[in-house]
Design a protein around this motif. Structure first.
Motif, PDB file in Angstrom:
ATOM      1  N   LEU A  38       0.836  -1.186   0.000  1.00  0.00           N
ATOM      2  CA  LEU A  38       0.000   0.000   0.000  1.00  0.00           C
ATOM      3  C   LEU A  38       0.871   1.235   0.000  1.00  0.00           C
ATOM      4  CD1 LEU A  38      -2.799   1.391   0.248  1.00  0.00           C
ATOM      5  CD2 LEU A  38      -2.545   1.233   2.740  1.00  0.00           C
ATOM      6  N   GLU A  39       0.699   2.043  -1.018  1.00  0.00           N
ATOM      7  CA  GLU A  39       1.377   3.331  -1.122  1.00  0.00           C
ATOM      8  C   GLU A  39       0.299   4.396  -1.208  1.00  0.00           C
ATOM      9  OE1 GLU A  39       4.558   4.188  -1.055  1.00  0.00           O
ATOM     10  OE2 GLU A  39       5.295   2.143  -0.804  1.00  0.00           O
ATOM     11  N   ALA A  40       0.019   5.050  -0.084  1.00  0.00           N
ATOM     12  CA  ALA A  40      -1.086   6.006  -0.076  1.00  0.00           C
ATOM     13  C   ALA A  40      -0.966   6.957   1.087  1.00  0.00           C
ATOM     14  CB  ALA A  40      -2.420   5.271  -0.007  1.00  0.00           C
ATOM     15  N   ASP A  41      -1.415   8.172   0.873  1.00  0.00           N
ATOM     16  CA  ASP A  41      -1.531   9.134   1.953  1.00  0.00           C
ATOM     17  C   ASP A  41      -2.764   8.791   2.795  1.00  0.00           C
ATOM     18  OD1 ASP A  41       0.691  10.692   1.135  1.00  0.00           O
ATOM     19  OD2 ASP A  41      -0.542  11.565  -0.461  1.00  0.00           O
ATOM     20  N   ARG A  42      -2.820   9.345   3.964  1.00  0.00           N
ATOM     21  CA  ARG A  42      -3.925   9.120   4.900  1.00  0.00           C
ATOM     22  C   ARG A  42      -5.267   9.493   4.252  1.00  0.00           C
ATOM     23  NH1 ARG A  42      -4.237   9.473  10.714  1.00  0.00           N
ATOM     24  NH2 ARG A  42      -6.169  10.455  11.432  1.00  0.00           N
ATOM     25  N   GLY A  43      -6.192   8.525   4.172  1.00  0.00           N
ATOM     26  CA  GLY A  43      -7.523   8.789   3.644  1.00  0.00           C
ATOM     27  C   GLY A  43      -7.592   9.000   2.143  1.00  0.00           C
ATOM     28  N   ALA A  44      -6.523   8.656   1.419  1.00  0.00           N
ATOM     29  CA  ALA A  44      -6.492   8.899  -0.022  1.00  0.00           C
ATOM     30  C   ALA A  44      -7.341   7.885  -0.782  1.00  0.00           C
ATOM     31  CB  ALA A  44      -5.052   8.838  -0.527  1.00  0.00           C
ATOM     32  N   VAL A  45      -7.722   8.262  -1.999  1.00  0.00           N
ATOM     33  CA  VAL A  45      -8.338   7.329  -2.928  1.00  0.00           C
ATOM     34  C   VAL A  45      -7.208   6.589  -3.640  1.00  0.00           C
ATOM     35  CG1 VAL A  45      -9.775   7.066  -4.984  1.00  0.00           C
ATOM     36  CG2 VAL A  45     -10.369   8.788  -3.248  1.00  0.00           C
ATOM     37  N   VAL A  46      -7.276   5.241  -3.612  1.00  0.00           N
ATOM     38  CA  VAL A  46      -6.188   4.457  -4.181  1.00  0.00           C
ATOM     39  C   VAL A  46      -6.707   3.583  -5.320  1.00  0.00           C
ATOM     40  CG1 VAL A  46      -4.962   4.414  -1.983  1.00  0.00           C
ATOM     41  CG2 VAL A  46      -6.452   2.512  -2.588  1.00  0.00           C
ATOM     42  N   GLU A  47      -5.789   3.287  -6.252  1.00  0.00           N
ATOM     43  CA  GLU A  47      -6.079   2.324  -7.305  1.00  0.00           C
ATOM     44  C   GLU A  47      -5.728   0.940  -6.765  1.00  0.00           C
ATOM     45  OE1 GLU A  47      -4.426   1.116 -11.738  1.00  0.00           O
ATOM     46  OE2 GLU A  47      -4.230   3.199 -11.039  1.00  0.00           O
ATOM     47  N   VAL A  48      -6.683   0.017  -6.836  1.00  0.00           N
ATOM     48  CA  VAL A  48      -6.518  -1.311  -6.254  1.00  0.00           C
ATOM     49  C   VAL A  48      -6.263  -2.331  -7.363  1.00  0.00           C
ATOM     50  CG1 VAL A  48      -7.579  -3.062  -4.783  1.00  0.00           C
ATOM     51  CG2 VAL A  48      -8.099  -0.643  -4.402  1.00  0.00           C
ATOM     52  N   ARG A  49      -5.245  -3.177  -7.147  1.00  0.00           N
ATOM     53  CA  ARG A  49      -4.902  -4.219  -8.124  1.00  0.00           C
ATOM     54  C   ARG A  49      -4.711  -5.550  -7.424  1.00  0.00           C
ATOM     55  NH1 ARG A  49      -3.494  -2.445 -13.164  1.00  0.00           N
ATOM     56  NH2 ARG A  49      -3.353  -0.170 -13.407  1.00  0.00           N
ATOM     57  N   ASP A  50      -4.835  -6.630  -8.204  1.00  0.00           N
ATOM     58  CA  ASP A  50      -4.530  -7.937  -7.640  1.00  0.00           C
ATOM     59  C   ASP A  50      -3.044  -8.229  -7.784  1.00  0.00           C
ATOM     60  OD1 ASP A  50      -4.044  -8.793 -10.267  1.00  0.00           O
ATOM     61  OD2 ASP A  50      -5.900  -9.948 -10.423  1.00  0.00           O
ATOM     62  N   GLY A  51      -2.606  -9.401  -7.340  1.00  0.00           N
ATOM     63  CA  GLY A  51      -1.186  -9.725  -7.349  1.00  0.00           C
ATOM     64  C   GLY A  51      -0.572  -9.797  -8.725  1.00  0.00           C
ATOM     65  N   ARG A  52      -1.377  -9.943  -9.755  1.00  0.00           N
ATOM     66  CA  ARG A  52      -0.888  -9.993 -11.133  1.00  0.00           C
ATOM     67  C   ARG A  52      -0.934  -8.638 -11.818  1.00  0.00           C
ATOM     68  NH1 ARG A  52      -3.618 -15.611 -13.485  1.00  0.00           N
ATOM     69  NH2 ARG A  52      -2.638 -17.044 -11.968  1.00  0.00           N
ATOM     70  N   GLY A  53      -1.404  -7.632 -11.084  1.00  0.00           N
ATOM     71  CA  GLY A  53      -1.459  -6.289 -11.645  1.00  0.00           C
ATOM     72  C   GLY A  53      -2.774  -5.936 -12.302  1.00  0.00           C
ATOM     73  N   ALA A  54      -3.752  -6.856 -12.283  1.00  0.00           N
ATOM     74  CA  ALA A  54      -5.053  -6.564 -12.897  1.00  0.00           C
ATOM     75  C   ALA A  54      -5.825  -5.568 -12.031  1.00  0.00           C
ATOM     76  CB  ALA A  54      -5.849  -7.846 -13.061  1.00  0.00           C
ATOM     77  N   PRO A  55      -6.415  -4.537 -12.636  1.00  0.00           N
ATOM     78  CA  PRO A  55      -7.135  -3.532 -11.851  1.00  0.00           C
ATOM     79  C   PRO A  55      -8.427  -4.093 -11.256  1.00  0.00           C
ATOM     80  CG  PRO A  55      -7.398  -3.109 -14.201  1.00  0.00           C
ATOM     81  CD  PRO A  55      -6.401  -4.216 -14.080  1.00  0.00           C
ATOM     82  N   LEU A  56      -8.710  -3.693 -10.017  1.00  0.00           N
ATOM     83  CA  LEU A  56      -9.909  -4.136  -9.314  1.00  0.00           C
ATOM     84  C   LEU A  56     -10.861  -2.991  -8.997  1.00  0.00           C
ATOM     85  CD1 LEU A  56      -8.216  -6.572  -6.768  1.00  0.00           C
ATOM     86  CD2 LEU A  56      -9.581  -7.223  -8.766  1.00  0.00           C
ATOM     87  N   GLY A  57     -10.390  -1.756  -9.124  1.00  0.00           N
ATOM     88  CA  GLY A  57     -11.234  -0.608  -8.825  1.00  0.00           C
ATOM     89  C   GLY A  57     -10.513   0.417  -7.982  1.00  0.00           C
ATOM     90  N   ARG A  58     -11.276   1.294  -7.363  1.00  0.00           N
ATOM     91  CA  ARG A  58     -10.716   2.358  -6.531  1.00  0.00           C
ATOM     92  C   ARG A  58     -11.343   2.303  -5.147  1.00  0.00           C
ATOM     93  NH1 ARG A  58      -7.782   5.641  -9.951  1.00  0.00           N
ATOM     94  NH2 ARG A  58      -8.339   5.465 -12.159  1.00  0.00           N
ATOM     95  N   ALA A  59     -10.537   2.695  -4.160  1.00  0.00           N
ATOM     96  CA  ALA A  59     -10.978   2.559  -2.769  1.00  0.00           C
ATOM     97  C   ALA A  59     -10.470   3.712  -1.922  1.00  0.00           C
ATOM     98  CB  ALA A  59     -10.477   1.236  -2.187  1.00  0.00           C
ATOM     99  N   LEU A  60     -11.152   3.920  -0.790  1.00  0.00           N
ATOM    100  CA  LEU A  60     -10.665   4.827   0.241  1.00  0.00           C
ATOM    101  C   LEU A  60      -9.699   4.053   1.130  1.00  0.00           C
ATOM    102  CD1 LEU A  60     -14.062   6.440   1.314  1.00  0.00           C
ATOM    103  CD2 LEU A  60     -12.286   7.510  -0.098  1.00  0.00           C
ATOM    104  N   SER A  61      -8.589   4.669   1.481  1.00  0.00           N
ATOM    105  CA  SER A  61      -7.580   3.979   2.278  1.00  0.00           C
ATOM    106  C   SER A  61      -7.562   4.493   3.714  1.00  0.00           C
ATOM    107  CB  SER A  61      -6.193   4.171   1.659  1.00  0.00           C
ATOM    108  OG  SER A  61      -5.809   5.532   1.733  1.00  0.00           O
TER     109      SER A  61
END
Length: 395
Positions: A38-61
């Protein structure tokens, strides 16, 4: 030559296979144990991926909660002002279509409105907002701005005093975010009017999730009624026009005073409000051979975490056992649990066990849940927290 500014953090998260499967199954919560990077600032919106790099969506961190990610999208839709406005507008439109007979209702119900950790309640022309995670708290100014744009309220209050915020490293606080929010707001639920304190009342002022169940209870009520764990008398006040007498019990002196005041406002002279420990009162009624035609049990959550479930089961069984013994043949018991960790099957089993021990035949008339303005997201059991059984004592 001046040093260049540091590059912004990429705001990305990589999940384990288990975490990725959880996202694909539709659950919005991803726990820290299922995040490998996880590389994100506090409360940031992050791009979420699986272990193979496939995108899964966006989330609040979140940098502190065990719920590290709260999914917002399942695609690459930008989480910008337009996104937040569209989600809020959609939630509000759902409530407008419900056409509830009330001026107090929930407009945004967190995960079930695809806005995890955000609560927005309406009390007439006042809005009360809770931002319960780092992610929604980081966006609260935008959220308030959009709510004002969409609804033109008189005021917006931030009721950010729930203890759950401490798990996010956030302070517990209550603050005016916009306009004016008075100490009391008059609202209506069906024919009943209440004075609500949005600054200090339970939750955001009232327990709004039982509104439709109050009306259902009134349809079954008759004779002598008991409303146990009454808070501000929601069940008692709706049942009063249909019964000879209703006794409302609550352990809080303030709640009892509110019940009496609300009954007086409606001109309901057959409502008696009494300060009492409900467990003790039920035992005393049983010893005194008091009986009721209608009983409501609406206790606070006995199981606020999984470890409390065994004790909660004991508590729920005790009050339901005694209520069934106090119920006249043909009478109705409306019994509830708001413990998310006690599911419908478990609660039904508790009631069955109580009826068996009491040697009383019981018929299930209805199974109900929280009001429609508190929707349940399929596959997310945490959003199905309020279970309500309407029972009839046979014979």
């Amino acid at each position: 030559m001046s040093a260049s500014a540091p590059a912004p953090r990429p705001n990305t998260a990589v999940l384990t296979r288990k975490g990725a499967d959880r996202v694909r199954a539709g659950h919005p919560w991803i726990y820290r144990s299922d995040v490998t990077d996880l590389e994100a600032d506090r409360g940031a919106v992050v791009e979420v991926r699986d272990g193979r790099g496939a995108p899964l969506g966006r989330a609040l961190s979140s940098t502190e909660s065990q719920i590290t990610l709260r999914m917002l999208t399942r695609d690459a839709t930008p989480v910008d002002r337009a996104f937040w406005r569209a989600r809020l507008a959609a939630a509000i439109a759902v409530r407008e279509r419900l056409a509830l007979d009330a001026t107090a209702l929930r407009l945004v119900h967190g995960e079930a409105d695809l806005l995890p950790s955000l609560i927005v309640d309406r009390y007439d022309d006042v809005l009360v907002v809770q931002t319960l995670s780092q992610g929604t708290d980081a966006h609260r100014e935008l959220i308030v701005e959009l709510l004002v744009e969409l609804l033109q309220p008189r005021g917006v209050l931030l009721r950010n005093d729930p203890k759950v915020r401490t798990l996010e490293g956030l302070p517990q606080e209550v603050a005016l975010a916009y306009g004016e929010v008075p100490a009391q707001v008059e609202v209506r639920e069906g024919p009943v009017r209440y004075l609500v304190d949005p600054w200090h009342g339970q939750k955001t002022g009232l327990f709004l999730d039982q509104g439709e169940n109050h009306a259902v209870a009134a349809g079954y009520a008759r004779g002598r009624a008991l409303d146990a764990f009454s808070y501000q008398g929601g069940f008692a006040l709706r049942m009063a026009p249909h019964v000879d007498h209703v006794l409302a019990l609550d352990a809080s002196a303030d709640a009892v005073a509110a019940i009496a005041a609300n009954a007086a406002r409606q001109g309901l002279g057959n409502v008696e409000a009494r300060e009492a420990n409900v467990f003790d009162a039920l035992r005393e009624f049983e010893r005194g051979e008091e009986r009721f035609d209608t009983i409501v049990l609406d206790p606070p959550a006995f199981a606020k975490h999984k470890g409390a479930v065994p004790k909660a089961i004991s508590g729920y069984k005790d009050i339901n056992l005694r209520a069934l013994r106090l119920l006249k043949p043909g009478g109705h018991l409306i019994t509830c649990t708001c413990s998310a960790h006690v599911d419908e099957g478990m609660f039904g089993g508790i009631i069955y066990s109580a009826a068996t021990d009491a040697q009383i035949p019981v018929v299930v008339v209805e199974k109900r849940m929280q009001g429609r303005d508190h929707p349940v997201l399929l596959g997310v059991p945490e959003t199905y927290y309020l279970k309500c059984f309407v029972l009839r004592r046979a014979g």
